[in-house]
Scaffold this active site. Structure first.
Site, short mmCIF file in Angstrom:
data_model
loop_
_atom_site.label_atom_id
_atom_site.label_comp_id
_atom_site.label_asym_id
_atom_site.label_seq_id
_atom_site.Cartn_x
_atom_site.Cartn_y
_atom_site.Cartn_z
N ARG A 146 -2.77 28.20 -18.26
CA ARG A 146 -2.38 27.12 -19.16
C ARG A 146 -2.90 25.79 -18.60
NH1 ARG A 146 2.49 30.22 -18.73
NH2 ARG A 146 3.15 31.12 -20.73
N LYS A 170 5.82 28.79 -16.57
CA LYS A 170 7.04 28.28 -17.20
C LYS A 170 8.27 28.76 -16.45
CE LYS A 170 5.28 27.66 -21.90
NZ LYS A 170 5.44 28.02 -23.32
N HIS A 240 -6.27 25.45 -24.87
CA HIS A 240 -5.50 26.57 -25.41
C HIS A 240 -6.39 27.56 -26.16
CE1 HIS A 240 -2.02 28.79 -26.76
NE2 HIS A 240 -2.52 28.79 -27.99
N ARG A 243 -7.93 29.69 -23.58
CA ARG A 243 -6.93 30.68 -23.14
C ARG A 243 -6.81 31.79 -24.19
NH1 ARG A 243 -1.74 31.45 -20.47
NH2 ARG A 243 -0.05 31.80 -21.95
N HIS A 266 3.42 35.54 -20.11
CA HIS A 266 4.37 35.57 -21.22
C HIS A 266 5.64 36.30 -20.79
CE1 HIS A 266 1.09 35.02 -24.53
NE2 HIS A 266 1.53 33.89 -24.07
N TYR A 275 -2.28 37.54 -30.31
CA TYR A 275 -3.71 37.60 -30.03
C TYR A 275 -4.35 38.90 -30.53
CZ TYR A 275 -2.50 33.83 -26.80
OH TYR A 275 -2.03 32.66 -26.27
#
Length: 296
Positions: A146, A170, A240, A243, A266, A275
């Site tokens: 990211r 995250k 993004h 990515r 994720h 995706y």
């Protein structure tokens, strides 16, 4: 006091990043300002859904997108769930709220050829910024990192012996990503140029501006947009999308969905499945060419 406690809760218990916490608090403060302006009252724990609805209507009339409004309401909902948890309220006023409808934006990934042009064919100046920019593109495409993760990389995150990159994702969740030999070579070239910078203000940061300070998100965005504007005619060109291209191309080549999920960082498989529409399109091509009944 409850907003300060909520801030601590997001940072310490939920492990949200500073940027996420700031966004949540800004949305709550925005709603509080609306209450004062419209109702002369700022007590967040004594409002009802009708007042929240009035705020939503004002946001809609301000031409703010439904997606942005849903994000703001989601932040407010998290706050009321927190107040419920600590016993400051008995009922969440957003309990029966339904999110506004949003259109699905199809994000078109770069093709493998477009990425190859950006990395291999476009001229990258043989100086600090040129080598740094090439490395940024390579890392995005070969690791799926990211933008904020790239900005926060430290020198110590690169492990040459194990050929891995440590990434803080995250909620402060660490993951280790493999580094290709070609990327390691670019890192070595970059580090040699980095040592030649006159002044380095942030010795720990991997990526620096030519002034020696940690690179920032808007600069990273501009770098990707600049190079891919020359390599691609697609409307959206951003970190993004790169990515997105990383994940799509892996899936097109038969990579396991769970493996791609881990690489992307994720928390759920559902986030990775967005995706798969591109890989399904690729599978359809293969299917139509290979199946014995496809020409009937």
């Amino acid at each position: 006091m409850s907003i300060k406690a909520f801030t601590d809760y997001l940072q310490l218990e939920r492990n949200y990043s500073q940027l996420t916490v700031k966004a949540y608090i800004n949305d709550i403060n925005s709603f509080q300002s609306f209450l004062i302006e419209e109702f002369g009252d700022s007590q967040l724990n004594k409002i009802n859904y009708t007042q929240i609805r009035s705020w939503i209507v004002q946001l809609v009339e301000s031409k703010i997108s439904n997606r942005s409004i849903n994000r703001k309401v989601s932040a407010l909902n998290s706050y009321y769930k927190f107040l419920l948890k600590i016993g400051d309220i008995e009922i969440n006023p957003l309990l029966r709220h339904r999110a506004l409808k949003t259109s699905k934006n199809i994000q078109v990934p770069f093709s493998e050829a477009e990425v190859a042009i950006a990395i291999d064919e476009l001229k990258h100046e043989d100086d600090y910024e040129g080598i740094r920019n090439k490395l940024i593109i390579e890392l995005f495409y070969t690791s799926g990192i990211r933008r904020i993760e790239l900005v926060n990389l430290k020198l110590s995150d690169v492990d040459f012996s194990n050929k891995t990159l440590k990434v803080l994702g995250k909620r402060n969740k660490e993951r280790y990503l493999p580094l290709l030999n070609s990327v390691l070579k670019t890192i070595n070239r970059y580090l040699k140029e980095r040592k030649e910078l006159g002044v380095i203000e942030d010795n720990q940061a991997l990526f620096l501006t030519k002034k020696g300070v940690r690179i920032y998100e808007t600069l990273v965005y501009r770098i990707i947009k600049e190079y891919f504007s020359l390599a691609s005619n697609k409307v959206k060109k951003s970190p993004h999308i790169l990515r997105h291209s990383f994940a799509t191309h892996l899936l097109n080549q038969g990579a396991d969905l769970n493996a791609v999920k881990e690489l992307l960082g994720h928390s759920s498989l559902a986030a990775t499945q967005v995706y798969t529409h591109n890989s399904i399109a690729e599978l359809k091509k293969v299917y139509s060419k290979a199946h014995p009944r496809s020409k009937k």
